[in-house]
Motif scaffolding. Structure first.
Motif, PDB file in Angstrom:
ATOM      1  N   THR A 168       0.836  -1.195   0.000  1.00 24.92           N
ATOM      2  CA  THR A 168       0.000   0.000   0.000  1.00 24.92           C
ATOM      3  C   THR A 168       0.871   1.246   0.000  1.00 24.92           C
ATOM      4  O   THR A 168       1.747   1.407   0.853  1.00 24.92           O
ATOM      5  CB  THR A 168      -0.923   0.018   1.233  1.00 24.92           C
ATOM      6  N   ASN A 169       0.647   2.112  -0.954  1.00 26.14           N
ATOM      7  CA  ASN A 169       1.393   3.362  -1.010  1.00 26.14           C
ATOM      8  C   ASN A 169       0.872   4.304   0.072  1.00 26.14           C
ATOM      9  O   ASN A 169      -0.337   4.514   0.185  1.00 26.14           O
ATOM     10  CB  ASN A 169       1.225   4.002  -2.391  1.00 26.14           C
ATOM     11  N   PRO A 170       1.745   4.869   0.901  1.00 23.41           N
ATOM     12  CA  PRO A 170       1.284   5.771   1.957  1.00 23.41           C
ATOM     13  C   PRO A 170       0.676   7.059   1.418  1.00 23.41           C
ATOM     14  O   PRO A 170      -0.042   7.752   2.137  1.00 23.41           O
ATOM     15  CB  PRO A 170       2.551   6.045   2.770  1.00 23.41           C
ATOM     16  N   ASP A 171       0.968   7.364   0.159  1.00 26.78           N
ATOM     17  CA  ASP A 171       0.370   8.532  -0.486  1.00 26.78           C
ATOM     18  C   ASP A 171      -0.889   8.070  -1.206  1.00 26.78           C
ATOM     19  O   ASP A 171      -0.811   7.376  -2.220  1.00 26.78           O
ATOM     20  CB  ASP A 171       1.357   9.142  -1.477  1.00 26.78           C
ATOM     21  N   PRO A 172      -2.077   8.412  -0.708  1.00 26.91           N
ATOM     22  CA  PRO A 172      -3.313   7.902  -1.310  1.00 26.91           C
ATOM     23  C   PRO A 172      -3.534   8.359  -2.744  1.00 26.91           C
ATOM     24  O   PRO A 172      -4.364   7.787  -3.455  1.00 26.91           O
ATOM     25  CB  PRO A 172      -4.406   8.441  -0.378  1.00 26.91           C
ATOM     26  N   SER A 173      -2.789   9.358  -3.193  1.00 30.01           N
ATOM     27  CA  SER A 173      -2.933   9.815  -4.574  1.00 30.01           C
ATOM     28  C   SER A 173      -2.115   8.967  -5.540  1.00 30.01           C
ATOM     29  O   SER A 173      -2.227   9.134  -6.759  1.00 30.01           O
ATOM     30  CB  SER A 173      -2.506  11.281  -4.699  1.00 30.01           C
ATOM     31  N   GLN A 174      -1.289   8.064  -5.001  1.00 34.55           N
ATOM     32  CA  GLN A 174      -0.425   7.235  -5.827  1.00 34.55           C
ATOM     33  C   GLN A 174      -0.880   5.777  -5.783  1.00 34.55           C
ATOM     34  O   GLN A 174      -1.469   5.326  -4.807  1.00 34.55           O
ATOM     35  CB  GLN A 174       1.026   7.347  -5.351  1.00 34.55           C
ATOM     36  N   PRO A 175      -0.606   5.013  -6.847  1.00 37.11           N
ATOM     37  CA  PRO A 175      -1.077   3.622  -6.909  1.00 37.11           C
ATOM     38  C   PRO A 175      -0.310   2.707  -5.973  1.00 37.11           C
ATOM     39  O   PRO A 175       0.840   2.974  -5.613  1.00 37.11           O
ATOM     40  CB  PRO A 175      -0.820   3.246  -8.372  1.00 37.11           C
ATOM     41  N   ASP A 176      -0.967   1.606  -5.587  1.00 30.28           N
ATOM     42  CA  ASP A 176      -0.296   0.568  -4.820  1.00 30.28           C
ATOM     43  C   ASP A 176       0.576  -0.269  -5.756  1.00 30.28           C
ATOM     44  O   ASP A 176       0.573  -0.092  -6.975  1.00 30.28           O
ATOM     45  CB  ASP A 176      -1.325  -0.317  -4.116  1.00 30.28           C
ATOM     46  N   ASN A 177       1.319  -1.207  -5.167  1.00 28.33           N
ATOM     47  CA  ASN A 177       2.304  -1.991  -5.916  1.00 28.33           C
ATOM     48  C   ASN A 177       2.004  -3.481  -5.780  1.00 28.33           C
ATOM     49  O   ASN A 177       2.507  -4.139  -4.877  1.00 28.33           O
ATOM     50  CB  ASN A 177       3.711  -1.686  -5.401  1.00 28.33           C
ATOM     51  N   PRO A 178       1.198  -4.041  -6.673  1.00 27.35           N
ATOM     52  CA  PRO A 178       0.766  -5.431  -6.553  1.00 27.35           C
ATOM     53  C   PRO A 178       1.531  -6.394  -7.462  1.00 27.35           C
ATOM     54  O   PRO A 178       2.324  -5.994  -8.315  1.00 27.35           O
ATOM     55  CB  PRO A 178      -0.689  -5.342  -7.012  1.00 27.35           C
ATOM     56  N   GLY A 179       1.253  -7.671  -7.264  1.00 25.74           N
ATOM     57  CA  GLY A 179       1.637  -8.691  -8.222  1.00 25.74           C
ATOM     58  C   GLY A 179       3.036  -9.247  -8.079  1.00 25.74           C
ATOM     59  O   GLY A 179       3.821  -8.851  -7.217  1.00 25.74           O
TER      60      GLY A 179
END
Length: 280
Positions: A168-179
């Motif tokens: 989970t990216n701590p910046d809610p405006s930025q995407p998370d990093n999955p996969g």
């Protein structure tokens, strides 16, 4: 794609598997990628000294052996890291990694991602491991990224666990990093209960996301094209950190300091032995 490091875990008679993962990038992604599945290596230098490969159908490339399972320390710029001529062959690297992938999800810890688990489901089954092979070979052929570099990145980012949790990216405006490759705003695995064809499609998409980029950020292709004439090292630092200190590739600039060392060691045979990076 700039996921925080997943905790290292113990495997097979207390041998430590290398700690995968990246740190979350704060701020805008390095590059927005249009038409990700059409992206490929274009740097001519990448095919001579970098991570470009026009013949990924040859699984017996490289040194012709499985290398040595030990962790070596490399320092400074790209010229101090092992060149492509010292990478082990893909077939040996793959066969050596399969047993690690078979326990990767359980070793990360299965449970609720929101409660800190490393994986949201069990895996990898023999079929799922075969699907990862299919995905690597398909995406390597279309992207012209060396299949060994893709496999090394998968091992680094997720240990090959198809059900790995997203960071989970701590910046809610930025995407998370999955996969599998902890890509920038890419896709998460469809789940163990899905059909085989759906699982294959999902696994392939995760490899596309990390290799060819997403609508939210760059993948290995974009980093190779930018740093293609300096082996794999600066491209690996680009993928992990989003920026590169060319004089000190162990400078994670807020991401994982050991990342480039880890990738270089994976490409020369390291898998189970303890990482010595803290003593480098």
């Amino acid at each position: 794609m700039f996921a925080k490091a997943i905790a290292s875990f113990m495997m097979l008679a207390s041998c430590a598997f290398g700690a995968p993962g990246k740190n979350v990038q704060i701020g805008a992604p390095h590059e927005l990628v249009s038409n990700p599945s059409g992206q490929k290596v274009t740097s001519s230098e990448a095919f001579t000294s970098g991570a470009g490969n026009r013949d990924n159908s040859n699984i017996y490339d490289g040194t012709g052996n499985a290398g040595t399972d030990q962790y070596n320390c490399y320092y400074g710029g790209w010229e101090n890291f092992p060149p492509k001529s010292e990478w082990i062959e893909f077939d040996a690297m793959w066969n050596y990694s399969k047993s690690a992938m078979s326990t990767s999800c359980s070793d990360l810890g299965i449970g609720s991602c929101s409660n800190g688990a490393g994986a949201f489901g069990s895996g990898d089954s023999g079929q799922q491991i075969g699907m990862i092979w299919n995905a690597i070979q398909q995406v390597a052929e279309s992207s012209l990224v060396d299949h060994r570099f893709i496999l090394a990145t998968i091992l680094q980012e997720s240990s090959g666990c198809v059900n790995v949790c997203a960071t989970t990216n701590p910046d809610p405006s930025q995407p998370d990093n999955p996969g599998l490759m902890q890509s920038d705003g890419g896709s998460t695995f469809v789940g163990n209960s899905a059909s085989n064809s759906a699982q294959q499609t999902s696994i392939t998409q995760m490899v596309i996301d990390g290799t060819q980029g997403t609508a939210d950020g760059d993948g290995l292709v974009q980093c190779i094209n930018q740093y293609g004439n300096v082996y794999e090292t600066q491209a690996a630092r680009c993928y992990n950190s989003g920026s590169v200190d060319s004089s000190d590739l162990n400078n994670g600039e807020g991401a994982t300091n050991s990342y480039v060392n880890d990738i270089a060691n994976r490409l020369t045979g390291w898998l189970y032995s303890n990482s010595n990076f803290d003593n480098c």
